[in-house]
Design an enzyme around this catalytic site. Structure first.
Site, PDB file in Angstrom:
ATOM      1  N   GLY A  41       0.827  -1.195   0.000  1.00  0.00           N
ATOM      2  CA  GLY A  41       0.000   0.000   0.000  1.00  0.00           C
ATOM      3  C   GLY A  41       0.863   1.248   0.000  1.00  0.00           C
ATOM      4  O   GLY A  41       2.095   1.185  -0.064  1.00  0.00           O
ATOM      5  N   GLN A 100       3.046   6.764   2.741  1.00  0.00           N
ATOM      6  CA  GLN A 100       2.903   8.189   3.026  1.00  0.00           C
ATOM      7  C   GLN A 100       1.798   8.790   2.158  1.00  0.00           C
ATOM      8  O   GLN A 100       1.873   8.738   0.933  1.00  0.00           O
ATOM      9  CB  GLN A 100       4.214   8.929   2.772  1.00  0.00           C
ATOM     10  CG  GLN A 100       4.125  10.417   3.103  1.00  0.00           C
ATOM     11  CD  GLN A 100       5.455  11.112   2.917  1.00  0.00           C
ATOM     12  OE1 GLN A 100       6.455  10.480   2.617  1.00  0.00           O
ATOM     13  NE2 GLN A 100       5.475  12.414   3.074  1.00  0.00           N
ATOM     14  N   GLU A 147       3.189  13.126  -6.646  1.00  0.00           N
ATOM     15  CA  GLU A 147       2.818  12.699  -8.000  1.00  0.00           C
ATOM     16  C   GLU A 147       3.423  11.347  -8.345  1.00  0.00           C
ATOM     17  O   GLU A 147       2.802  10.521  -9.027  1.00  0.00           O
ATOM     18  CB  GLU A 147       3.235  13.742  -9.037  1.00  0.00           C
ATOM     19  CG  GLU A 147       2.807  13.352 -10.451  1.00  0.00           C
ATOM     20  CD  GLU A 147       3.041  14.440 -11.482  1.00  0.00           C
ATOM     21  OE1 GLU A 147       3.026  14.104 -12.686  1.00  0.00           O
ATOM     22  OE2 GLU A 147       3.237  15.605 -11.091  1.00  0.00           O
ATOM     23  N   ARG A 148       4.641  11.090  -7.847  1.00  0.00           N
ATOM     24  CA  ARG A 148       5.278   9.809  -8.141  1.00  0.00           C
ATOM     25  C   ARG A 148       4.480   8.655  -7.536  1.00  0.00           C
ATOM     26  O   ARG A 148       4.255   7.625  -8.173  1.00  0.00           O
ATOM     27  CB  ARG A 148       6.707   9.830  -7.594  1.00  0.00           C
ATOM     28  CG  ARG A 148       7.532   8.625  -8.002  1.00  0.00           C
ATOM     29  CD  ARG A 148       9.003   8.856  -7.667  1.00  0.00           C
ATOM     30  NE  ARG A 148       9.700   7.593  -7.707  1.00  0.00           N
ATOM     31  CZ  ARG A 148       9.728   6.736  -6.699  1.00  0.00           C
ATOM     32  NH1 ARG A 148       9.104   7.025  -5.571  1.00  0.00           N
ATOM     33  NH2 ARG A 148      10.363   5.592  -6.801  1.00  0.00           N
ATOM     34  N   ASN A 183       9.571  18.203  -2.249  1.00  0.00           N
ATOM     35  CA  ASN A 183      10.540  17.451  -3.042  1.00  0.00           C
ATOM     36  C   ASN A 183      11.964  17.652  -2.537  1.00  0.00           C
ATOM     37  O   ASN A 183      12.761  16.716  -2.524  1.00  0.00           O
ATOM     38  CB  ASN A 183      10.443  17.862  -4.521  1.00  0.00           C
ATOM     39  CG  ASN A 183       9.339  17.132  -5.252  1.00  0.00           C
ATOM     40  OD1 ASN A 183       9.439  15.942  -5.506  1.00  0.00           O
ATOM     41  ND2 ASN A 183       8.276  17.837  -5.569  1.00  0.00           N
TER      42      ASN A 183
END
Length: 298
Positions: free
Chosen positions: A65, A68, A86-87, A120
């Site tokens: 799953g 984070q 987004e990743r 990021n």
């Protein structure tokens, strides 16, 4: 070698990482959001996504799953835009998930870009050129001074200035930074040379011989002195064959695992190979790679 127990690892990570529903400032508790309602941030600082690494993360997400939650902002009655994650979102879709855990935050356009940048940077997911370009975009688009940007994102003004200077390097060097063929230390040494042609010459020496930052600093000084005297820039002395062999092995391992692999070896041939990871995503990627190797050998 006993098989890696992913579920046990997952529980171990949960015990180390607080998974309580403690919302960040301006956010809700964790929500389960349908992936069809989510769209990427068009101003996302990160511009490159390794498809093979995404496939590996998708395998991990399918089994463990998403550890984070994503951070989203609401853009309509049934619409959300990604602030951070987004990743994970892309990998979740590859894994076949129909919904993802997320915090819903309140943010305007400038705050959205800043939040994505900061998240990021904190996760060390951006390369140096992506950071530099985002700094420049924030300064130009919102008419910020370096001092004001420093206050807003919590970075020293000198740090911001150093990243912006990278955009003065030749395009070929910037691509090398983006692809992590050289690092910030190499780039700073190259910036000490005024002429782009000499910067490119030394950059190619770095790639050809795998020069250390210290060696590049020495050569950059020699290049500057030779240029002042109207002489040709000196060539770097070729490293011994064993060092070259070790550098080739290090580069091969780094390419195979898509991260800088640490490799040390003393004069007697004794050493170690280390596979560092900076966050849970990278740990999951490593586990997936090791599992792939194990299954291929089986």
């Amino acid at each position: 070698m006993p098989p890696i127990r992913r579920n046990a690892l997952g529980r171990g990570l949960d015990s180390l990482i607080s998974m309580d529903d403690v919302p960040a400032r301006g956010s809700s508790a964790i929500n389960d959001i349908d992936v069809t309602l989510i769209s990427p941030n068009p101003d996302q600082p990160r511009t490159t996504f390794d498809e093979e690494a995404l496939d590996e993360l998708a395998v991990s997400i399918r089994e463990l799953g998403i550890i984070q939650p994503l951070s989203l902002r609401k853009t309509g009655p049934d619409a959300y835009q990604i602030i951070a994650g987004e990743r994970r979102y892309r990998a979740a879709i590859k894994a076949g998930l129909t919904s993802v855990p997320a915090y819903i935050r309140t943010a305007n356009d400038s705050e959205l870009t800043e939040m994505a940048l900061i998240e990021n940077i904190q996760r060390e997911d951006l390369n140096a050129i992506e950071i530099a370009l985002t700094f420049k975009k924030l300064i130009d688009q919102y008419q910020l001074t370096q001092e004001r940007l420093s206050e807003r994102i919590g970075k020293k003004r000198a740090t911001i200035a150093n990243f912006l200077r990278l955009l003065k390097l030749p395009a070929e060097v910037q691509l090398g930074l983006r692809d992590k063929r050289v690092d910030m230390g190499h780039a700073r040494a190259l910036l000490s040379i005024e002429k782009p042609a000499l910067q490119l010459k030394l950059y190619n020496e770095i790639l050809r011989q795998g020069l250390s930052v210290r060696k590049v600093e020495e050569l950059a000084k020699a290049y500057r002195e030779a240029d002042e005297d109207g002489e040709e820039a000196p060539a770097a002395k070729k490293a011994d064959n064993r060092t070259n062999d070790y550098d080739i092995l290090k580069k091969h391992l780094s390419a195979s695992f898509r991260r800088p692999v640490q490799f040390t070896c003393n004069a007697k041939g004794k050493g170690k190979i280390t596979f560092p990871f900076k966050n849970e995503d990278e740990l999951e990627q490593l586990i997936a790679i090791f599992d792939t190797i194990k299954h291929s050998e089986g």
